[in-house]
Design a protein around this motif. Structure first.
Motif, short mmCIF file in Angstrom:
data_model
loop_
_atom_site.label_atom_id
_atom_site.label_comp_id
_atom_site.label_asym_id
_atom_site.label_seq_id
_atom_site.Cartn_x
_atom_site.Cartn_y
_atom_site.Cartn_z
N ILE A 53 0.84 -1.20 0.00
CA ILE A 53 0.00 0.00 0.00
C ILE A 53 0.87 1.25 0.00
O ILE A 53 0.62 2.21 -0.74
CB ILE A 53 -0.93 0.00 1.23
CG1 ILE A 53 -1.84 -1.22 1.24
CG2 ILE A 53 -1.77 1.28 1.27
CD1 ILE A 53 -2.62 -1.38 2.51
N ARG A 54 1.92 1.24 0.83
CA ARG A 54 2.81 2.39 0.91
C ARG A 54 3.47 2.66 -0.44
O ARG A 54 3.53 3.81 -0.89
CB ARG A 54 3.89 2.14 1.96
CG ARG A 54 4.86 3.31 2.13
CD ARG A 54 5.96 3.00 3.12
NE ARG A 54 5.42 2.79 4.46
CZ ARG A 54 5.35 1.60 5.06
NH1 ARG A 54 5.80 0.52 4.45
NH2 ARG A 54 4.85 1.50 6.27
N ASP A 55 3.96 1.62 -1.09
CA ASP A 55 4.61 1.79 -2.39
C ASP A 55 3.64 2.31 -3.44
O ASP A 55 3.97 3.21 -4.22
CB ASP A 55 5.22 0.45 -2.85
CG ASP A 55 6.39 0.02 -1.99
OD1 ASP A 55 6.94 0.87 -1.26
OD2 ASP A 55 6.74 -1.18 -2.03
N ALA A 56 2.42 1.73 -3.44
CA ALA A 56 1.42 2.15 -4.42
C ALA A 56 1.02 3.61 -4.20
O ALA A 56 0.91 4.40 -5.15
CB ALA A 56 0.20 1.25 -4.34
N PHE A 57 0.84 3.98 -2.94
CA PHE A 57 0.46 5.36 -2.64
C PHE A 57 1.58 6.33 -2.97
O PHE A 57 1.34 7.41 -3.54
CB PHE A 57 0.06 5.50 -1.18
CG PHE A 57 -0.21 6.92 -0.77
CD1 PHE A 57 -1.32 7.60 -1.26
CD2 PHE A 57 0.66 7.60 0.06
CE1 PHE A 57 -1.57 8.92 -0.91
CE2 PHE A 57 0.43 8.92 0.41
CZ PHE A 57 -0.70 9.58 -0.07
N THR A 58 2.81 5.97 -2.64
CA THR A 58 3.94 6.85 -2.90
C THR A 58 4.07 7.15 -4.39
O THR A 58 4.23 8.31 -4.81
CB THR A 58 5.25 6.23 -2.38
OG1 THR A 58 5.14 6.04 -0.96
CG2 THR A 58 6.44 7.11 -2.67
#
Length: 283
Positions: A53-58
């Motif tokens: 999720i963090r990677d996708a959001f970033t």
């Protein structure tokens, strides 16, 4: 029906209720951490874990900033939609868990107050179990509050996932530009569209917490008054000690939540400087 069966029913039913509520609390306690990702994935994109999720959001955040438009990009909208669903599911489960734990706490402390004919060990077990249940109920309350925030302001909730000290050149450049714009604007209403959206959502994020905290504070103040009224009217030593303990705890919690509501209301009213502090590492 024999007299023995009649006299045993009052003690049997609470024991059954305690057992059922305890089992339900355990199930809900597990579900509040395991079920939200599964429920959020229904009709939406699924993510393997929080790192995904963090990677996708970033990545989506960097693209959104580069696009320079108010409307979310498809990738960012997808991530935000998932995060909203996640928090909605978690808030709903946590709310049911809170109701179960509050009911269980009431039953345990009522049983403790009626435990005069029990051994000291059993009374101590009831008291310690009741205390632990109260603490778990407070934790469930925190989960409800935090996830209501995430449900109604998922974008700001996701901002906390951004790695501020990043080695990614694109994200580092984006963060530098955001910090520069926030410093230059000094809270003025003229911002680039993405920054304006962030400031507005950041205000919403804290306004929601202020409203929820104020609502909780009102409930706690009412509960505090009830505890102390019953304390003054009771003549039983054990009952007075229990009521005094809960009255003190409720008073402290009321004050804490009132301060929390005031701080977040102030942050919501000055969201641009608060957002600047967040991106500077102050949140």
């Amino acid at each position: 029906m024999s007299p023995t069966a009649v006299s045993s029913r009052p003690s049997t039913l609470p024991a059954r209720a305690l057992g059922l509520l305890t089992a339900l609390a355990v199930v809900l306690g597990i579900a509040v951490f395991l079920a939200p990702p599964l429920l959020a994935s229904i009709g939406s994109t699924s993510y393997a874990n929080e790192s995904a999720i963090r990677d996708a959001f970033t990545n989506a955040f960097v693209d959104y900033w580069a696009a320079g438009q108010r409307d979310y990009t498809p990738a960012l909208d997808q991530t935000i939609d998932y995060w909203m669903r996640f928090h909605l599911a978690k808030a709903a489960i946590a709310l049911v868990l809170l109701a179960v734990l509050v009911t269980l706490s009431v039953l345990l402390w009522k049983a403790f107050l009626r435990s005069g004919n029990l051994s000291a060990t059993r009374r101590s077990t009831l008291a310690s179990t009741g205390a632990v249940t109260v603490l778990l109920a407070l934790f469930a309350l925190l989960l409800v509050i935090a996830n209501i925030q995430g449900t109604f302001a998922p974008f700001s909730s996701l901002l906390s996932m951004l790695p501020m000290n990043t080695a990614d050149p694109e994200l580092a450049r984006t963060l530098t530009q955001i910090n520069q714009q926030l410093a230059d604007s000094q809270g003025a209403p003229a911002h680039t569209p993405p920054l304006d959206v962030m400031i507005t959502d950041f205000a919403r994020y804290h306004a929601i917490l202020a409203v929820v905290a104020a609502t909780v504070a009102i409930a706690l103040i009412g509960t505090t008054i009830l505890f102390w009224r019953r304390f003054t009217r009771s003549s039983d030593g054990r009952t007075r000690r229990v009521l005094a303990s809960f009255g003190t705890l409720s008073t402290l919690l009321s004050l804490t939540v009132v301060v929390l509501a005031a701080v977040n209301a102030s942050t919501a009213a000055h969201s641009a400087p608060a957002l600047a502090g967040f991106f500077a590492g102050g949140w």
